[in-house]
Write an enzyme that holds these catalytic residues in place. Sequence first.
Site, PDB file in Angstrom:
ATOM      1  N   CYS A  28     -39.339  18.647  20.178  1.00 26.47           N
ATOM      2  CA  CYS A  28     -38.052  18.538  20.963  1.00 26.47           C
ATOM      3  C   CYS A  28     -36.932  17.789  20.156  1.00 26.47           C
ATOM      4  CB  CYS A  28     -38.342  17.348  21.992  1.00 26.47           C
ATOM      5  SG  CYS A  28     -39.018  18.435  23.465  1.00 26.47           S
ATOM      6  N   GLU A  73     -37.032  17.520  27.622  1.00 29.30           N
ATOM      7  CA  GLU A  73     -35.871  17.965  26.597  1.00 29.30           C
ATOM      8  C   GLU A  73     -35.561  19.448  26.934  1.00 29.30           C
ATOM      9  OE1 GLU A  73     -38.524  16.033  25.846  1.00 29.30           O
ATOM     10  OE2 GLU A  73     -37.720  14.458  24.676  1.00 29.30           O
ATOM     11  N   GLU A 106     -45.120  20.698  33.606  1.00 28.88           N
ATOM     12  CA  GLU A 106     -46.513  21.342  33.114  1.00 28.88           C
ATOM     13  C   GLU A 106     -47.134  22.324  33.782  1.00 28.88           C
ATOM     14  OE1 GLU A 106     -48.940  17.639  33.115  1.00 28.88           O
ATOM     15  OE2 GLU A 106     -47.844  16.679  31.646  1.00 28.88           O
TER      16      GLU A 106
HETATM   17  N1  THU Z   1     -43.168  15.115  26.963  1.00 30.10           N
HETATM   18  C1  THU Z   1     -41.992  15.378  27.011  1.00 30.10           C
HETATM   19  O1  THU Z   1     -41.498  15.790  28.136  1.00 30.10           O
HETATM   20  N2  THU Z   1     -41.226  15.122  26.208  1.00 30.10           N
HETATM   21  C2  THU Z   1     -41.628  14.437  24.964  1.00 30.10           C
HETATM   22  O2  THU Z   1     -40.552  14.566  24.170  1.00 30.10           O
HETATM   23  C3  THU Z   1     -42.768  14.026  24.691  1.00 30.10           C
HETATM   24  C4  THU Z   1     -43.876  14.592  25.827  1.00 30.10           C
HETATM   25  C5  THU Z   1     -44.170  15.513  27.951  1.00 30.10           C
HETATM   26  C6  THU Z   1     -44.954  16.607  27.689  1.00 30.10           C
HETATM   27  C7  THU Z   1     -46.392  16.414  28.803  1.00 30.10           C
HETATM   28  O3  THU Z   1     -46.180  16.833  30.081  1.00 30.10           O
HETATM   29  C8  THU Z   1     -46.319  14.791  28.632  1.00 30.10           C
HETATM   30  O4  THU Z   1     -45.169  14.514  28.302  1.00 30.10           O
HETATM   31  C9  THU Z   1     -47.611  14.323  27.697  1.00 30.10           C
HETATM   32  O5  THU Z   1     -47.376  14.865  26.558  1.00 30.10           O
END
Ligand code: THU
Length: 136
Positions: free
Chosen positions: A99, A65, A54
């Site tokens: 993703c 992903e 993040e």
């Molecule tokens: N997130 C992912 O890493 N992959 C996904 O397919 C769904 C969401 C993460 C993004 C963010 O850091 C957190 O999950 C909450 O949305």
Amino acid sequence: MSSSEATAATQLWATLRAAAESAAEHAYAPYSGFSVGAAALVEDGRIVSGCNVENAAYGVTLCAECGLVSQLHLTGGGRLTHFVCVNGERELIMPCGRCRQLLHENGGPSLVLLTPRGERTMTDVLPDAFGPEDLT
Ligand code: THU
């Protein structure tokens, strides 16, 4: 599916889930508190993985992903055949819409995903996808 094929599939998913769980432990998710780990099998037998990263500018967050796809190319490319992602509680989750597009590009319609509702193909989770063939 024969019983030996079923056993092999069970072992494969267990291996991929373990890789995804391990990746999730490296997540940088101080804003959402939602860790994600993703792992996939490549056609040549490699396993690639990634975690979410993040950012204080929330919109530039990298999903797990994104790291997985980067590692795919960094380690020789090829096509993804099986994919799984988990949260920090080790529960299966669905990949987000963006993703799914990344996975479609690198695995195609036959990529198999293990989801909370069982195995699904890429076509199941991203029907009528826009893909490379639409650019020709
Ligand atoms: N997130 C992912 O890493 N992959 C996904 O397919 C769904 C969401 C993460 C993004 C963010 O850091 C957190 O999950 C909450 O949305």
